[in-house]
Design a protein around this motif. Structure first.
Motif: not given
Length: 109
Positions: A26-46
């Protein structure tokens, strides 16, 4: 008990990672950058939640049961196992049950 705790923590962590991913996108979409990698802390948490979930599921499962014929026969009698109810036919009894009674002759009495 420990397995259930692991499952609970894993469930909460998965939901938190999903919510964090939603907020990040949602934050990336608000900044008008709809594509970007998912942060590593979220991947690690998953991945940590996945490992906790696997460990919790392994600790809470009951022991395996035997599936052999001999183990099944220990629980049942042979009369229960060999009753062959699938071969029972009640069609021929209907004529006898619902027909008029045959009067008995005086000689048979």
């Amino acid at each position: 008990m420990l397995g259930r705790v692991f499952l609970f923590v894993a469930t909460i962590a998965i939901f938190h990672a999903a919510f964090s991913t939603y907020e990040h996108l949602s934050r990336l979409k608000a900044l008008e950058r709809p594509e970007g990698p998912i942060p590593q802390d979220i991947v690690l948490e998953t991945f940590i939640a996945l490992l906790l979930g696997i460990l919790g599921a392994c600790l809470t499962t009951p022991p395996f049961k035997e599936i052999t014929w001999s183990s099944e026969m220990r629980k049942h009698k042979i009369d229960e196992m060999d009753s062959r109810l699938g071969f029972a036919s009640y069609v021929n009894r209907g004529k006898q049950m619902f027909s008029k009674p045959i009067p008995m002759s005086k000689t048979a009495q």
